[in-house]
Design a protein around this motif. Structure first.
Motif, PDB file in Angstrom:
ATOM      1  N   GLN A 175      13.002  -7.840  -0.893  1.00 28.95           N
ATOM      2  CA  GLN A 175      14.071  -8.682  -0.356  1.00 28.95           C
ATOM      3  C   GLN A 175      14.562  -8.249   1.012  1.00 28.95           C
ATOM      4  O   GLN A 175      15.140  -9.046   1.744  1.00 28.95           O
ATOM      5  N   VAL A 176      14.364  -6.998   1.381  1.00 25.74           N
ATOM      6  CA  VAL A 176      14.865  -6.524   2.669  1.00 25.74           C
ATOM      7  C   VAL A 176      14.067  -7.116   3.809  1.00 25.74           C
ATOM      8  O   VAL A 176      14.617  -7.605   4.800  1.00 25.74           O
ATOM      9  N   GLN A 177      12.754  -7.085   3.695  1.00 26.95           N
ATOM     10  CA  GLN A 177      11.878  -7.669   4.714  1.00 26.95           C
ATOM     11  C   GLN A 177      10.680  -8.275   3.997  1.00 26.95           C
ATOM     12  O   GLN A 177       9.860  -7.560   3.440  1.00 26.95           O
ATOM     13  N   SER A 178      10.590  -9.589   4.012  1.00 29.01           N
ATOM     14  CA  SER A 178       9.564 -10.277   3.221  1.00 29.01           C
ATOM     15  C   SER A 178       8.226 -10.389   3.939  1.00 29.01           C
ATOM     16  O   SER A 178       7.263 -10.897   3.368  1.00 29.01           O
ATOM     17  N   HIS A 179       8.164  -9.937   5.190  1.00 29.57           N
ATOM     18  CA  HIS A 179       6.881  -9.996   5.896  1.00 29.57           C
ATOM     19  C   HIS A 179       6.518  -8.614   6.420  1.00 29.57           C
ATOM     20  O   HIS A 179       7.379  -7.851   6.858  1.00 29.57           O
ATOM     21  N   ARG A 180       5.222  -8.318   6.365  1.00 33.84           N
ATOM     22  CA  ARG A 180       4.711  -7.024   6.812  1.00 33.84           C
ATOM     23  C   ARG A 180       3.334  -7.252   7.453  1.00 33.84           C
ATOM     24  O   ARG A 180       2.733  -8.288   7.336  1.00 33.84           O
ATOM     25  N   GLY A 181       2.852  -6.181   8.085  1.00 37.31           N
ATOM     26  CA  GLY A 181       1.530  -6.282   8.703  1.00 37.31           C
ATOM     27  C   GLY A 181       1.631  -6.670  10.165  1.00 37.31           C
ATOM     28  O   GLY A 181       2.681  -6.523  10.798  1.00 37.31           O
ATOM     29  N   PRO A 182       0.526  -7.175  10.699  1.00 36.99           N
ATOM     30  CA  PRO A 182      -0.721  -7.528   9.997  1.00 36.99           C
ATOM     31  C   PRO A 182      -1.516  -6.309   9.541  1.00 36.99           C
ATOM     32  O   PRO A 182      -1.383  -5.227  10.104  1.00 36.99           O
ATOM     33  N   PHE A 183      -2.346  -6.527   8.519  1.00 35.36           N
ATOM     34  CA  PHE A 183      -3.213  -5.495   7.983  1.00 35.36           C
ATOM     35  C   PHE A 183      -4.656  -5.824   8.349  1.00 35.36           C
ATOM     36  O   PHE A 183      -5.151  -6.911   8.034  1.00 35.36           O
ATOM     37  N   ALA A 184      -5.322  -4.887   8.986  1.00 36.82           N
ATOM     38  CA  ALA A 184      -6.682  -5.130   9.467  1.00 36.82           C
ATOM     39  C   ALA A 184      -7.700  -5.152   8.343  1.00 36.82           C
ATOM     40  O   ALA A 184      -8.801  -5.681   8.516  1.00 36.82           O
ATOM     41  N   SER A 185      -7.345  -4.569   7.184  1.00 35.13           N
ATOM     42  CA  SER A 185      -8.299  -4.491   6.074  1.00 35.13           C
ATOM     43  C   SER A 185      -7.557  -4.369   4.753  1.00 35.13           C
ATOM     44  O   SER A 185      -6.346  -4.078   4.719  1.00 35.13           O
ATOM     45  N   TYR A 186      -8.280  -4.560   3.676  1.00 33.44           N
ATOM     46  CA  TYR A 186      -7.742  -4.379   2.331  1.00 33.44           C
ATOM     47  C   TYR A 186      -7.262  -2.933   2.170  1.00 33.44           C
ATOM     48  O   TYR A 186      -6.192  -2.665   1.609  1.00 33.44           O
TER      49      TYR A 186
END
Length: 308
Positions: A175-186
């Motif tokens: 809930q604090v931050q709903s978006h992260r990344g981007p992630f270059a790989s799994y």
């Protein structure tokens, strides 16, 4: 688990005898086909909202318009439109067909078919128990189709895009931050969660030799197409009687169990889900798979997601 096995066996058997084609109406021409991009943008300025709380505009009698919701500004493409195009081409899940994607200054305007009918949230209280179970079987079949759409090799997790890794929007991030990344790989996505788990354990002063230190993010399965916003308000009971899945803004390639956790969390919030019905909550593990251990792991490490 037995019921899940039986349901999947029935689904597989039915898929062998039922046509795998979409209804002909889905591929008919649209009333915006002959319009220029400029004319579509002009229509959008005058178009009314479908409802007061909706961000969807009634463009023409048979189409609606929606602004893309990608976190990355000035993206080259609209990930929601990419997901819908893939679904239309590779599955029989009833989804709105994208008719046009028009680039605006910072985002895109997605023009798609208007699916007429009430949301499942409005219809749900009127359904019998057996009809609700039938809905669950249908949604489970849809989720199975989604999971057959595995990310191609070297594809990063997150939104579908032609421009490489994109910022991920997901209820899984908290809930604090709903978006992260981007992630270059799994592997990078997995490392992010494992790092945040360590931060949570450190904050709680958990001993280094505690068994929980060895419990890691489950990346044992493939990345698959995931809706991530599966709730009764995002399912329309169409005039044709089918259940249509809408609002694919958070869709992307994620681990198998993300769908269950995201759906389970939304089911606990009546404002999001559209209902506080306990039976719907009970059906979620059947629809999305019972990924209870992964959900518990996320809960235990959730404090780590409070760090920006």
């Amino acid at each position: 688990m037995f019921l899940c096995t039986v349901a999947d066996a029935l689904d597989t058997s039915l898929s062998l005898v039922i046509t795998n084609k979409r209804p002909q109406i889905s591929i008919l021409p649209s009333d915006v086909d002959q319009l220029s991009n400029e004319e579509i943008l002009e229509l959008r300025t005058k178009a009314p909202k479908l409802s007061r709380e909706s961000a969807i505009f009634q463009l023409t009698p048979n189409t609606v318009a929606k602004v893309s919701q990608d976190i990355d500004e000035d993206a080259d493409d609209a990930s929601e439109a990419n997901a819908l195009d893939l679904l239309f081409a590779k599955t029989t899940i009833p989804v709105p067909r994208v008719r046009r994607v028009v680039k605006q200054k910072w985002d895109h305007l997605i023009v798609m078919d208007h699916i007429k009918g009430p949301t499942l949230a409005k219809v749900w209280p009127t359904l019998s128990v057996w009809r609700k179970i039938g809905v669950a079987f249908t949604l489970r079949r849809y989720v199975r189709q989604l999971r057959r759409l595995k990310a191609p090799p070297m594809t990063p997790p997150g939104p579908l895009s032609t421009q490489g890794p994109r910022t991920c929007e997901s209820p899984i991030f908290g809930q604090v931050q709903s978006h992260r990344g981007p992630f270059a790989s799994y592997a990078e996505l997995s490392a992010f969660f494992n790092e945040r788990c360590k931060m949570a354990l450190d904050a709680d002063q958990v001993p280094e030799n505690h068994p929980s230190r060895k419990e890691l993010f489950d990346d044992s399965g493939p990345l698959v197409l995931t809706h991530q916003d599966l709730n009764l308000r995002n399912i329309i009971v169409g005039e044709d009687g089918r259940l249509w899945m809408i609002d694919w803004a958070w869709a992307g390639y994620y681990p198998l169990w993300f769908e269950y956790v995201a759906t389970s969390r939304q089911a606990e919030d009546e404002e999001i889900s559209g209902t506080n019905d306990e039976f719907w909550k009970t059906l979620v593990p059947f629809i999305c798979g019972p990924y209870f251990e992964q959900e518990k792991w996320l809960w235990r490490m959730s404090q780590g997601l409070y760090f920006i």
